[in-house]
Write an enzyme that holds these catalytic residues in place. Sequence first.
Site, mmCIF file in Angstrom:
data_model
loop_
_atom_site.group_PDB
_atom_site.id
_atom_site.type_symbol
_atom_site.label_atom_id
_atom_site.label_comp_id
_atom_site.label_asym_id
_atom_site.label_seq_id
_atom_site.Cartn_x
_atom_site.Cartn_y
_atom_site.Cartn_z
ATOM 1 N N ARG A 49 17.311 43.609 -36.159
ATOM 2 C CA ARG A 49 16.241 42.996 -36.959
ATOM 3 C C ARG A 49 16.815 41.788 -37.681
ATOM 4 N NH1 ARG A 49 18.928 42.851 -40.982
ATOM 5 N NH2 ARG A 49 17.092 42.088 -42.033
ATOM 6 N N GLY A 50 15.901 41.019 -38.321
ATOM 7 C CA GLY A 50 16.315 39.745 -38.923
ATOM 8 C C GLY A 50 15.967 38.651 -37.920
ATOM 9 N N ALA A 51 15.294 37.601 -38.411
ATOM 10 C CA ALA A 51 14.698 36.606 -37.512
ATOM 11 C C ALA A 51 15.694 36.003 -36.503
ATOM 12 C CB ALA A 51 14.008 35.526 -38.345
ATOM 13 N N ASP A 240 11.410 34.160 -42.205
ATOM 14 C CA ASP A 240 11.037 34.519 -40.825
ATOM 15 C C ASP A 240 10.257 33.404 -40.159
ATOM 16 O OD1 ASP A 240 11.473 37.252 -42.251
ATOM 17 O OD2 ASP A 240 11.616 37.597 -40.086
HETATM 18 O O1 MRU Z 1 11.788 43.211 -40.897
HETATM 19 P P1 MRU Z 1 13.121 42.508 -40.884
HETATM 20 O O2 MRU Z 1 14.230 43.348 -41.402
HETATM 21 O O3 MRU Z 1 13.410 41.928 -39.519
HETATM 22 O O4 MRU Z 1 12.922 41.302 -41.875
HETATM 23 C C1 MRU Z 1 14.002 40.455 -42.132
HETATM 24 C C2 MRU Z 1 13.723 39.417 -43.146
HETATM 25 O O5 MRU Z 1 12.652 39.334 -43.693
HETATM 26 C C3 MRU Z 1 14.811 38.417 -43.394
HETATM 27 O O6 MRU Z 1 14.795 37.974 -44.715
HETATM 28 C C4 MRU Z 1 14.576 37.206 -42.474
HETATM 29 O O7 MRU Z 1 14.414 37.629 -41.139
HETATM 30 C C5 MRU Z 1 15.682 36.227 -42.538
HETATM 31 S S1 MRU Z 1 17.126 36.867 -41.769
HETATM 32 C C6 MRU Z 1 18.333 35.701 -41.760
#
Ligand code: MRU
Length: 357
Positions: A49-51, A240
């Site tokens: 997870r994480g963009a 994201d």
């Molecule tokens: O649902 P997630 O854990 O994928 O959400 C992640 C976030 O909201 C992060 O802040 C975002 O993706 C930036 S990661 C460098």
Amino acid sequence: MSTHELRTVWWEDGSVCLIDQLLLPLEEVTVRCRTLPEVARAIKTMQVRGAPAIGCTAAYGVALAAQRSEATSTEALLDELWQAKRMLDDQRPTAVNLSWATSRMLQCAQAGTQEGGEMLRSRLLDEAHAILAEDLAMCKAIGEHGAPLIPERGRVLTHCNAGGLATAGYGTALAPIRTAHHQGRRLHVFVDETRPFLQGARLTAWELREAGIPQTLITDNMAGYMMRRGEIDCIIVGADRIVANGDVANKIGTYSLAVLAQTHHLPFYVAAPSSTVDLSLTHGDQIPIEERSPDEVTFIRGQQIAPAGVQAAHPAFDVTPHELITAIITEQGVWYPPFDRGLRQLCHAHFIPPVCQ
Ligand code: MRU
């Protein structure tokens, strides 16, 4: 495991490998995806997870689909890659890095159709490696640009996990923090636990501990109290999707922090690479917000915490209007309002023309 060894996503023996983020911090287990549906499932269930991390994973997913394909013509192979892109893009709608990466892979495939199947397959794997390497480089640059914004002895609040685990490594929101720490500056991070998925408590707290960066874990509802007591100097979060006017989608709860920051006259920074910018949307209300299962609110690690049958909501992201954002920290520099011009300049360098079948 030290942070130097931390790998979020990598290619090994024809498989896409991930560190299972559902099991951290209690167990460090590698997930091995051998097929495209396994990659899609890992993205959906948030094993990764994480963009930026899901963008890198999806790029390897397209490369994997090409390697596994039994298509005998490049036309048939391209068709399969389009299906792969659609399957991957459908898994999580808010982070634009996912479709950005798959578009870049399809663009690469289209440009290589003259080369024949084997060359094309190897070209796609190289492209996925390049996306991963570029992401890491962008995160490091975000760190360099963002570190000076943190005051000496600065107390920084962050939300969710925008660290190495959410990227190819090093992180976005955590990048300025890591760089300032490496420079020998003293700082302290307040980590929002980040209900309901607990990315802050499970992942950010783990990363900071591994890096030896001082931290205090707080529950999300403590942030306002801390700000009012003067215990926070600035807020840094990831993103994201950032749209043309500077509105930012990020983990649910980010918007509340931005409102609190404004009330307490604290700088509110967003750190993100250009692959998170989507100039096709003009304002934040157009961003698709992922709705996840309410079970993720009513259960924690399989343990029911609310009365059976209770109705719960789970929007996974919210949108922070650009008016509440002090600056956006990117790999090219720090952009201050109005954001539209800086974002256009940033994307010019990283533009992926729309791919069409
Ligand atoms: O649902 P997630 O854990 O994928 O959400 C992640 C976030 O909201 C992060 O802040 C975002 O993706 C930036 S990661 C460098």
